[in-house]
Design a protein around this motif. Sequence first.
Motif, PDB file in Angstrom:
ATOM      1  N   ALA A  90       0.837  -1.202   0.000  1.00  0.00           N
ATOM      2  CA  ALA A  90       0.000   0.000   0.000  1.00  0.00           C
ATOM      3  C   ALA A  90       0.870   1.249   0.000  1.00  0.00           C
ATOM      4  O   ALA A  90       0.558   2.243  -0.675  1.00  0.00           O
ATOM      5  CB  ALA A  90      -0.930  -0.007   1.204  1.00  0.00           C
ATOM      6  N   ARG A  91       1.980   1.189   0.735  1.00  0.00           N
ATOM      7  CA  ARG A  91       2.903   2.337   0.772  1.00  0.00           C
ATOM      8  C   ARG A  91       3.593   2.528  -0.568  1.00  0.00           C
ATOM      9  O   ARG A  91       3.938   3.652  -0.943  1.00  0.00           O
ATOM     10  CB  ARG A  91       3.935   2.151   1.884  1.00  0.00           C
ATOM     11  N   ILE A  92       3.817   1.417  -1.292  1.00  0.00           N
ATOM     12  CA  ILE A  92       4.430   1.527  -2.618  1.00  0.00           C
ATOM     13  C   ILE A  92       3.417   2.051  -3.624  1.00  0.00           C
ATOM     14  O   ILE A  92       3.727   2.925  -4.445  1.00  0.00           O
ATOM     15  CB  ILE A  92       4.970   0.154  -3.081  1.00  0.00           C
ATOM     16  N   LEU A  93       2.199   1.549  -3.547  1.00  0.00           N
ATOM     17  CA  LEU A  93       1.171   1.921  -4.522  1.00  0.00           C
ATOM     18  C   LEU A  93       0.699   3.363  -4.354  1.00  0.00           C
ATOM     19  O   LEU A  93       0.150   3.935  -5.303  1.00  0.00           O
ATOM     20  CB  LEU A  93      -0.020   0.964  -4.411  1.00  0.00           C
ATOM     21  N   ASP A  94       0.912   3.966  -3.174  1.00  0.00           N
ATOM     22  CA  ASP A  94       0.543   5.383  -3.045  1.00  0.00           C
ATOM     23  C   ASP A  94       1.634   6.304  -3.593  1.00  0.00           C
ATOM     24  O   ASP A  94       1.477   7.530  -3.621  1.00  0.00           O
ATOM     25  CB  ASP A  94       0.196   5.743  -1.596  1.00  0.00           C
ATOM     26  N   CYS A  95       2.748   5.684  -4.030  1.00  0.00           N
ATOM     27  CA  CYS A  95       3.837   6.374  -4.732  1.00  0.00           C
ATOM     28  C   CYS A  95       4.568   7.415  -3.889  1.00  0.00           C
ATOM     29  O   CYS A  95       5.281   8.266  -4.431  1.00  0.00           O
ATOM     30  CB  CYS A  95       3.328   7.029  -6.027  1.00  0.00           C
ATOM     31  N   SER A  96       4.416   7.348  -2.571  1.00  0.00           N
ATOM     32  CA  SER A  96       5.130   8.297  -1.719  1.00  0.00           C
ATOM     33  C   SER A  96       6.647   8.090  -1.817  1.00  0.00           C
ATOM     34  O   SER A  96       7.420   9.029  -1.621  1.00  0.00           O
ATOM     35  CB  SER A  96       4.671   8.153  -0.262  1.00  0.00           C
ATOM     36  N   TYR A  97       7.067   6.864  -2.148  1.00  0.00           N
ATOM     37  CA  TYR A  97       8.504   6.599  -2.279  1.00  0.00           C
ATOM     38  C   TYR A  97       9.103   7.386  -3.440  1.00  0.00           C
ATOM     39  O   TYR A  97      10.286   7.753  -3.410  1.00  0.00           O
ATOM     40  CB  TYR A  97       8.756   5.096  -2.455  1.00  0.00           C
ATOM     41  N   ILE A  98       8.302   7.636  -4.470  1.00  0.00           N
ATOM     42  CA  ILE A  98       8.797   8.404  -5.613  1.00  0.00           C
ATOM     43  C   ILE A  98       9.024   9.856  -5.200  1.00  0.00           C
ATOM     44  O   ILE A  98      10.041  10.470  -5.548  1.00  0.00           O
ATOM     45  CB  ILE A  98       7.816   8.320  -6.797  1.00  0.00           C
ATOM     46  N   ALA A  99       8.075  10.399  -4.464  1.00  0.00           N
ATOM     47  CA  ALA A  99       8.215  11.780  -3.987  1.00  0.00           C
ATOM     48  C   ALA A  99       9.447  11.939  -3.107  1.00  0.00           C
ATOM     49  O   ALA A  99      10.059  13.010  -3.055  1.00  0.00           O
ATOM     50  CB  ALA A  99       6.959  12.191  -3.224  1.00  0.00           C
ATOM     51  N   LYS A 100       9.851  10.840  -2.424  1.00  0.00           N
ATOM     52  CA  LYS A 100      11.004  10.876  -1.529  1.00  0.00           C
ATOM     53  C   LYS A 100      12.297  10.444  -2.223  1.00  0.00           C
ATOM     54  O   LYS A 100      13.358  10.433  -1.597  1.00  0.00           O
ATOM     55  CB  LYS A 100      10.749   9.961  -0.324  1.00  0.00           C
ATOM     56  N   GLY A 101      12.212  10.055  -3.507  1.00  0.00           N
ATOM     57  CA  GLY A 101      13.400   9.620  -4.228  1.00  0.00           C
ATOM     58  C   GLY A 101      13.922   8.278  -3.753  1.00  0.00           C
ATOM     59  O   GLY A 101      15.124   8.005  -3.856  1.00  0.00           O
ATOM     60  N   GLN A 102      13.039   7.432  -3.245  1.00  0.00           N
ATOM     61  CA  GLN A 102      13.450   6.118  -2.754  1.00  0.00           C
ATOM     62  C   GLN A 102      13.307   5.054  -3.851  1.00  0.00           C
ATOM     63  O   GLN A 102      12.696   5.308  -4.891  1.00  0.00           O
ATOM     64  CB  GLN A 102      12.614   5.732  -1.531  1.00  0.00           C
ATOM     65  N   ASN A 103      13.868   3.879  -3.597  1.00  0.00           N
ATOM     66  CA  ASN A 103      13.874   2.807  -4.591  1.00  0.00           C
ATOM     67  C   ASN A 103      13.121   1.584  -4.077  1.00  0.00           C
ATOM     68  O   ASN A 103      12.783   1.492  -2.893  1.00  0.00           O
ATOM     69  CB  ASN A 103      15.315   2.415  -4.929  1.00  0.00           C
ATOM     70  N   VAL A 104      12.880   0.649  -4.994  1.00  0.00           N
ATOM     71  CA  VAL A 104      12.211  -0.603  -4.640  1.00  0.00           C
ATOM     72  C   VAL A 104      13.016  -1.760  -5.226  1.00  0.00           C
ATOM     73  O   VAL A 104      13.429  -1.704  -6.390  1.00  0.00           O
ATOM     74  CB  VAL A 104      10.764  -0.659  -5.172  1.00  0.00           C
ATOM     75  N   VAL A 105      13.257  -2.779  -4.423  1.00  0.00           N
ATOM     76  CA  VAL A 105      13.919  -3.992  -4.887  1.00  0.00           C
ATOM     77  C   VAL A 105      12.903  -5.132  -4.817  1.00  0.00           C
ATOM     78  O   VAL A 105      12.352  -5.412  -3.750  1.00  0.00           O
ATOM     79  CB  VAL A 105      15.146  -4.341  -4.026  1.00  0.00           C
ATOM     80  N   LEU A 106      12.644  -5.760  -5.957  1.00  0.00           N
ATOM     81  CA  LEU A 106      11.744  -6.902  -6.026  1.00  0.00           C
ATOM     82  C   LEU A 106      12.576  -8.163  -6.226  1.00  0.00           C
ATOM     83  O   LEU A 106      13.259  -8.309  -7.235  1.00  0.00           O
ATOM     84  CB  LEU A 106      10.758  -6.743  -7.192  1.00  0.00           C
TER      85      LEU A 106
END
Length: 250
Positions: A90-106
């Motif tokens: 849910a935190r990824i899908l709200d895209c707040s990580y993009i606003a913070k310049g964070q990354n995702v590892v799958l």
Amino acid sequence: MSPEQTMDKLKKMHLSAMADAYGRQLADLTTYRQLCFDDRLAMMVDHEADVRSTNKINRLINSSGMYFKAACPEDINYDPERGLDREQLARILDCSYIAKGQNVVLEGASASGKTWLSCSFGVAACRRGYKVRYYKMRSLIDELMVARAALDGSYQKLISQLKKTHLVIIDDFLLHEVSAEDLGELLELVDARLLTGSTILCSQYQHDGWVKIMGRTPISEAFMSRIKSSSHVIRVKTVDDMRMKNSALL
């Protein structure tokens, strides 16, 4: 001015959706005459805004190059065997990580659904107006190398475009052997986009074993430092998870 002339002028002003809504009102005057002018106008304006928003989202999705353009966040499979955390996603899908310049590892074994899941994250980003670009790792490296070799400004143009891209998805990370030159290209890209955009990395290997796969060098350690310092790690489990188990032993 006749209704037909009004509709023609709306279309000439690139307000076709509003013209269509006006046309529907004219075709059902019995219903719409019961509404005041402000309400009818608001309905037409809302329809124009909705169509424009939908068209923008579709343009962003179609230009992203995503492997699964129809990956819908609402269709994510939360089967317990996959081990997905609803709150984390849910935190990824709200895209707040993009606003913070964070990354995702799958992380996940082959055929665990990493690519589809990464594309669903990409679609969620497009819905929020973010620019997304999807690459297979090898294709991205090749494109960077070809642009650099051109010596005509292509490399600077490509990097500039990627710096303006809010989310870059790199699929099949470490699926193929990488050279020091390959890693150098990836490190330069990550450095160029540092604090300006987010990256999703999809790999069959656990991120804790990436350095050993890439080779322990200053470049690989610098790359991992950039990625791990601000990444959300999501492991997609499968019944047959041998590749993941093997990578943990590296």
